[in-house]
Design a protein around this motif. Sequence first.
Motif, PDB file in Angstrom:
ATOM      1  N   ILE A 118      68.131  36.325  30.535  1.00 56.47           N
ATOM      2  CA  ILE A 118      68.101  36.592  29.093  1.00 56.47           C
ATOM      3  C   ILE A 118      69.096  35.681  28.386  1.00 56.47           C
ATOM      4  N   ILE A 119      68.648  35.070  27.283  1.00 58.23           N
ATOM      5  CA  ILE A 119      69.518  34.310  26.395  1.00 58.23           C
ATOM      6  C   ILE A 119      69.734  35.150  25.135  1.00 58.23           C
ATOM      7  N   LEU A 120      70.995  35.402  24.787  1.00 57.32           N
ATOM      8  CA  LEU A 120      71.345  36.141  23.575  1.00 57.32           C
ATOM      9  C   LEU A 120      71.976  35.165  22.590  1.00 57.32           C
ATOM     10  N   ALA A 121      71.372  35.006  21.430  1.00 57.73           N
ATOM     11  CA  ALA A 121      71.840  34.037  20.440  1.00 57.73           C
ATOM     12  C   ALA A 121      72.202  34.749  19.143  1.00 57.73           C
ATOM     13  N   ASP A 122      73.452  34.641  18.739  1.00 58.40           N
ATOM     14  CA  ASP A 122      73.952  35.306  17.530  1.00 58.40           C
ATOM     15  C   ASP A 122      74.111  34.273  16.425  1.00 58.40           C
ATOM     16  N   GLU A 123      73.127  34.198  15.526  1.00 62.15           N
ATOM     17  CA  GLU A 123      73.121  33.236  14.421  1.00 62.15           C
ATOM     18  C   GLU A 123      73.445  31.824  14.917  1.00 62.15           C
TER      19      GLU A 123
END
Length: 226
Positions: free
Chosen positions: A161-166
């Motif tokens: 999983i890749i989690l991208a915050d803005e």
Amino acid sequence: MEILKIINLCKTYGYTEAQVKALNHVNLSVKQGEFVAIVGASGSGKSSLLHLIGGVDRPTSGQVIIDGVDIYSKNEKELALFRRRKIGFIFQSYNLIPVLTTEENIKLPMLLERKTDEGYVDELLGILGLMDRRHHLPSELSGGQQQRAAIGRALINKPSIILADEPTGNLDSKHSKEIVDLLTFSVKKYNQTLIMITHDLNIAQRADRVVYIQDGFLKQNEVSTH
């Protein structure tokens, strides 16, 4: 195949009158290979949700299950190891280490695992368009190049999983499109799942699914963009 399942997730900060419910019985299922955009106003609970999915904060109650594993059943050491191997983080601020080169920043999570795969490092540098910047320090890179290096660091351990915050928050529209193009290409190439917080509705519309969050609640009218 389901890669992520969130069950009745709650997060409360503070006590008594000062208590704030950041997340209120959130439920969500995400399939492997899916690109999900999370959209909501400031203070709606987006970042709290992403942090709990990523195991960097603990919920007040509820479960986060990744690849069949209830991550909050683990102790801190086990969770840190799981996080490093299964989850890649990309933030609005690039968080590169200033004294390390582009290549060294990208390789850092791999080195923490005491493994090397120079072929994959070269492959990533090529995909990221950073081959000719591999020996440059972050201060010698443009904003877009720094974010691409941060993406490389997130991808280097081949997480589920890749989690991208803005991730495009500090970039202009041209570089924002390049970053989203790169992320969507990467997750398809490596069959990864991308969960992205964004205020940019043009970016959100490129996701497979848009999920809206308001006052800690996931709105049930999730929208498929395809």
